[in-house]
Design a protein around this motif. Structure first.
Motif, PDB file in Angstrom:
ATOM      1  N   ALA A  89       0.911  -1.208   0.014  1.00 29.89           N
ATOM      2  CA  ALA A  89      -0.010   0.131   0.132  1.00 29.89           C
ATOM      3  C   ALA A  89       0.795   1.241   0.144  1.00 29.89           C
ATOM      4  CB  ALA A  89      -0.769  -0.202   1.163  1.00 29.89           C
ATOM      5  N   LEU A  90       2.032   1.351  -0.528  1.00 26.62           N
ATOM      6  CA  LEU A  90       2.991   2.399  -0.515  1.00 26.62           C
ATOM      7  C   LEU A  90       2.222   3.657  -1.311  1.00 26.62           C
ATOM      8  CD1 LEU A  90       5.391   4.109   0.004  1.00 26.62           C
ATOM      9  CD2 LEU A  90       6.498   2.879  -2.218  1.00 26.62           C
ATOM     10  N   PRO A  91       1.829   3.405  -2.512  1.00 25.66           N
ATOM     11  CA  PRO A  91       1.037   4.456  -3.049  1.00 25.66           C
ATOM     12  C   PRO A  91      -0.134   4.924  -2.494  1.00 25.66           C
ATOM     13  CG  PRO A  91       1.450   2.810  -4.736  1.00 25.66           C
ATOM     14  CD  PRO A  91       1.702   2.064  -3.228  1.00 25.66           C
ATOM     15  N   SER A  92      -1.014   4.243  -1.719  1.00 27.84           N
ATOM     16  CA  SER A  92      -2.060   4.745  -1.045  1.00 27.84           C
ATOM     17  C   SER A  92      -1.332   5.863   0.242  1.00 27.84           C
ATOM     18  CB  SER A  92      -2.655   3.759  -0.475  1.00 27.84           C
ATOM     19  OG  SER A  92      -3.510   3.091  -1.410  1.00 27.84           O
ATOM     20  N   LEU A  93      -0.302   5.232   0.758  1.00 26.16           N
ATOM     21  CA  LEU A  93       0.258   6.160   1.660  1.00 26.16           C
ATOM     22  C   LEU A  93       0.522   7.524   1.384  1.00 26.16           C
ATOM     23  CD1 LEU A  93       1.982   3.268   3.817  1.00 26.16           C
ATOM     24  CD2 LEU A  93      -0.090   4.068   4.382  1.00 26.16           C
ATOM     25  N   VAL A  94       1.388   7.406   0.163  1.00 25.63           N
ATOM     26  CA  VAL A  94       1.748   8.661  -0.419  1.00 25.63           C
ATOM     27  C   VAL A  94       0.636   9.462  -0.857  1.00 25.63           C
ATOM     28  CG1 VAL A  94       3.135   9.641  -2.221  1.00 25.63           C
ATOM     29  CG2 VAL A  94       3.935   7.515  -1.019  1.00 25.63           C
ATOM     30  N   ALA A  95      -0.143   8.910  -1.500  1.00 29.56           N
ATOM     31  CA  ALA A  95      -1.658   9.751  -1.569  1.00 29.56           C
ATOM     32  C   ALA A  95      -2.141  10.304  -0.589  1.00 29.56           C
ATOM     33  CB  ALA A  95      -2.615   8.719  -2.522  1.00 29.56           C
ATOM     34  N   ALA A  96      -2.426   9.800   0.538  1.00 28.11           N
ATOM     35  CA  ALA A  96      -2.789  10.320   2.114  1.00 28.11           C
ATOM     36  C   ALA A  96      -1.735  11.311   2.109  1.00 28.11           C
ATOM     37  CB  ALA A  96      -2.983   9.228   2.973  1.00 28.11           C
TER      38      ALA A  96
END
Length: 261
Positions: A89-96
């Motif tokens: 979930a790295l991209p989701s964390l960056v999006a957040a």
């Protein structure tokens, strides 16, 4: 005969403590953001020790898309975001971190996968779980789509941004993924980002069918936005290393309406 008297057979069948190697332990990988405008500059990503659904890797495609988001944070700022097949979930964390209004992180509803994704949110932004602006949910592609749609918070059950990183090698799942993109991507301005590597160069054409089908069968607009050599993830694998070490990025959206349409 006394049931407890088994002539030592039970002890004979007991496996020694070191008979089977222990499963590999999970670990935490630190992702250093190259141009973080908001949030932590270091993201801790917990990865499973081993998993049949590939949740034990931090994929190069996810890293490169995370970098892309940091360079273009306006893509997700104040937007609703859905990640499919998130793994770590790295991209989701960056999006957040980059100001997404709501992030829904999904993967196959395997207990270990789900617990690990929640752990990654807790490691980096526990307050976002608490206020439900980041949601972790199991999602079997091809079913339960309306349940995921309801998590968007929009009346139409759609998201502004969809993220798909290193999923297109699942050739049998292309149809389900395309249907999910078409249903869950908001109209008219929604966008899906598809980043991937041809890990099996001899099947590159099959990988690319996802992109061509999005355009030709679903009527979506497709454009290439990235082609980055990162080096190979699996040095022992066969095939051209230049092909196996390159991340490709595509942007998929609804076609722009014309005055005649």
């Amino acid at each position: 005969m006394d049931n407890q008297d088994d002539f030592g057979i039970s002890s004979m069948l007991e496996e020694p403590a070191d008979f089977r190697p222990p499963p590999p332990e999970g670990h935490i990988e630190i992702f250093e953001r190259k141009c973080a405008a908001a949030g932590s500059t270091s993201i801790r990503v917990s990865l499973l020790g081993s998993h049949p659904l590939w949740g034990h890797h931090l994929w190069n495609a996810a890293k490169e898309f995370a970098n892309y988001l940091d360079k273009n944070r306006e893509l997700v700022a104040n937007k609703t975001v859905l990640e499919l097949g998130a793994a770590g979930a790295l991209p989701s964390l960056v999006a957040a971190f980059n100001g997404a209004h709501r992030v829904v992180i999904t993967d196959y509803p395997d207990p270990d996968l789900m617990a690990n994704i929640r752990r990654n949110v807790e490691l980096n932004m526990p307050e976002r779980l608490a206020d439900e602006s980041v949601i972790v949910a199991g999602y079997r592609w091809g079913s339960e789509t309306e349940r995921i749609a309801a998590l968007s918070g929009s009346a139409l059950g759609t998201f502004d941004v969809l993220i798909l990183c290193d999923l297109v090698f699942n050739h049998t799942e292309h149809q389900k993924l395309l249907e999910a993109v078409h249903r869950l991507m908001s109209k008219p301005n929604g966008v899906a980002f598809v980043f991937f590597t041809h890990h099996r160069p001899w099947l590159a054409e099959k990988d690319m069918e996802f992109i061509t089908r999005a355009r030709d069968e679903m009527g979506l607009s497709v454009s290439r936005i990235a082609e980055i050599y990162t080096g190979v993830m699996f040095p022992e694998d066969p095939g051209d290393e230049q092909v196996r070490g390159t991340v490709h990025g595509f942007r998929i959206s609804h076609p722009v309406a014309t005055a005649d349409s």
